[in-house]
Enzyme design. Structure first.
Site, short mmCIF file in Angstrom:
data_model
loop_
_atom_site.label_atom_id
_atom_site.label_comp_id
_atom_site.label_asym_id
_atom_site.label_seq_id
_atom_site.Cartn_x
_atom_site.Cartn_y
_atom_site.Cartn_z
N TYR A 24 1.01 -1.33 0.19
CA TYR A 24 -0.02 -0.14 -0.07
C TYR A 24 1.02 1.23 -0.21
CZ TYR A 24 -3.25 -3.28 1.28
OH TYR A 24 -3.97 -4.59 1.60
N TYR A 152 -13.16 -6.63 5.56
CA TYR A 152 -11.95 -6.71 4.75
C TYR A 152 -11.61 -8.11 4.65
CZ TYR A 152 -7.24 -6.87 3.12
OH TYR A 152 -6.00 -7.16 2.55
N ASP A 253 -14.49 -15.72 8.48
CA ASP A 253 -13.20 -15.30 8.39
C ASP A 253 -12.50 -15.05 9.52
OD1 ASP A 253 -10.83 -14.30 7.40
OD2 ASP A 253 -11.58 -12.79 6.24
N LYS A 282 -2.60 -16.02 9.03
CA LYS A 282 -1.76 -15.31 10.10
C LYS A 282 -1.17 -16.06 11.27
CE LYS A 282 -4.07 -10.91 9.03
NZ LYS A 282 -2.82 -10.08 8.55
#
Length: 449
Positions: A24, A152, A253, A282
């Site tokens: 980003y 997200y 999620d 993660k």
């Protein structure tokens, strides 16, 4: 800021700035980067010897800290025997070990495990599972995914399609992204009431769209990169009931929330529900190497097998990578030792105490804490580059985004280290408020870009 012995290694930051793309950021005007040479425990060491307390767990993954001997030993042993092998037509013990642990730790109905290589791919896999399931059930009309705003789920194309459609990071891709169905975001607040009106809003979406919806996907309890928004377990309970009533699969999620981050092993446990499909990543490997998993029920697996293809149509090159599976098995074994509930509870209590006063600052909109997550929400978008350097000057690694100053530290963090993080957060938030109060004219900590 603490200093340790400076490293002999000098990173070529000019080359990095000219040639290496970071997340980003712009290649024309790249954000500054810190030159990290090592990590140990909850600390990162820079090339000049500066030691920073890590408040982000390297994007929420390094829950055991850096250099944990059990994970390193498992990876070193695996590296010497089999670091990678194709998963087509071959299996190996690390994959079996990690799948057994995941089936044991998650909901009883989740019995099938697909091992991929990143969180975004875990979401892609989940969406493909849902679509193929309904093909196997002769319901080709069910081809849409429904989700909530402010979510997200990753940066690949199917994952982007279920990220927030208005204020999310991927709005510029337009018609190239599949147009999905969006419900209002859950009301902010873990303890917020869930009313009959809230349930009716959800129900209306299901009544209108269920015939074309294959699955609903949602981040349980905490919407992460969409704004660090905590919401009521009652919302999840209602959502699960509606999915069951209207014959829609539920994809949870838990890539950011899984393995203890919200105070439960998995965030869905706050609502005592089960997923049809579950995405993990993660912290799965403790952050030591990339690995993700998508779990599903026997029913979902059978529907996929009954589809015209007869098989699940996905197979990444690094699927079930032995080195990553060895790291994951070691990390999950540490989680099973069950030290994390006490650690996370202590972190939560300290965050609540030490961040509470920040709500009094002029530019602070909200302060919220859940499990090992602490958030100071500002009134305006912050200048990430300037705040990042301000935190480095205070001896901590905190990377704000949008209007959020937040931490998700490793569970092994000491009370003193955590206090240094919270003091830095409140000091920076106070500085923003003071600067804005003093000048009212382009405060340097606030972004106007």
């Amino acid at each position: 800021m603490n200093k340790s012995k400076a490293s002999d290694l000098k990173l070529d930051l000019a080359f990095d700035s000219a040639h290496i793309w970071h997340p980003y950021t712009s290649m024309a005007s790249p954000l500054p980067v810190q030159a990290v040479v090592s990590g140990q425990g909850c600390e990162l060491t820079l090339e000049d010897g500066t030691v920073l307390i890590d408040g982000t767990s390297s994007w929420w993954a390094c829950v055991h800290g850096y250099g944990h001997p059990d994970i390193l030993a498992a990876m070193e042993q695996q590296l010497r025997t089999l670091s990678h092998v194709m998963f087509g037509g071959i299996t190996h013990q690390p994959a079996i070990d990690v799948a057994k642990l995941l089936i044991e730790m998650t909901s009883p109905a989740l019995s099938k495990v697909f091992l991929a290589d990143s969180g975004s791919i875990a979401v892609e896999v989940a969406i493909k599972m849902a679509l193929q399931y309904w093909q196997g059930r002769q319901r080709q009309d069910k081809q849409r995914i429904m989700t909530v705003k402010s979510g997200y789920h990753g940066d690949t194309f199917a994952a982007m399609s279920v990220c927030d459609p208005d204020g999310g990071m991927h709005t510029m891709f337009g018609a190239n992204v599949t147009q999905q169905l969006f419900m209002p975001a859950p009301r902010l607040g873990f303890d917020a009431p869930f009313s009959l009106e809230d349930e009716q809003v959800l129900r209306a979406q299901f009544e209108q769209h269920h015939a074309q919806v294959a699955a609903v996907i949602i981040e349980p309890i905490m919407q992460g990169a969409g704004g660090m928004r905590f919401y009521s377990p009652a919302y999840l309970t209602a959502l699960r009931a509606l999915c069951t009533q209207f014959d829609v699969l539920l994809i949870l999620d838990e890539i950011a929330t899984g393995f203890g981050r919200t105070g439960k092993l998995f965030a869905y446990e706050h609502a005592d529900i089960q997923a049809d499909i579950l995405c993990l990543g993660k912290a799965l490997t403790g952050g030591y190497i990339s690995l993700a998993a998508t779990l599903c029920t026997d029913e979902v697996a059978q529907g996929i097998c009954d589809s015209p293809a007869g098989v699940f149509m996905h197979g990444p090159t690094f699927m079930g990578n032995p080195l990553a599976c060895a790291a994951a098995a070691a990390s999950l074994t540490l989680i099973k030792q069950n030290h994390w509930p006490k650690q996370v509870a202590a972190i939560e209590a300290q965050l609540r105490l030490e961040l509470a006063d920040a709500i009094e600052y002029e530019q602070v909109k909200d302060v919220r804490v859940l499990g090992a997550v602490g958030v100071i929400e500002m009134n305006h978008q912050v200048n990430t580059a300037k705040l990042q350097q301000a935190f480095v000057d205070l001896g901590v690694w905190v990377r704000p985004f949008s209007n959020l100053i937040y931490i998700m530290p490793p569970y092994s963090i000491s009370s003193a280290q955590l206090s240094q993080l919270t003091q830095a957060m409140t000091q920076v938030a106070a500085s923003i408020s003071h600067e804005n109060h003093q000048t009212k004219n382009e405060p340097s900590f606030i972004s106007h870009g």
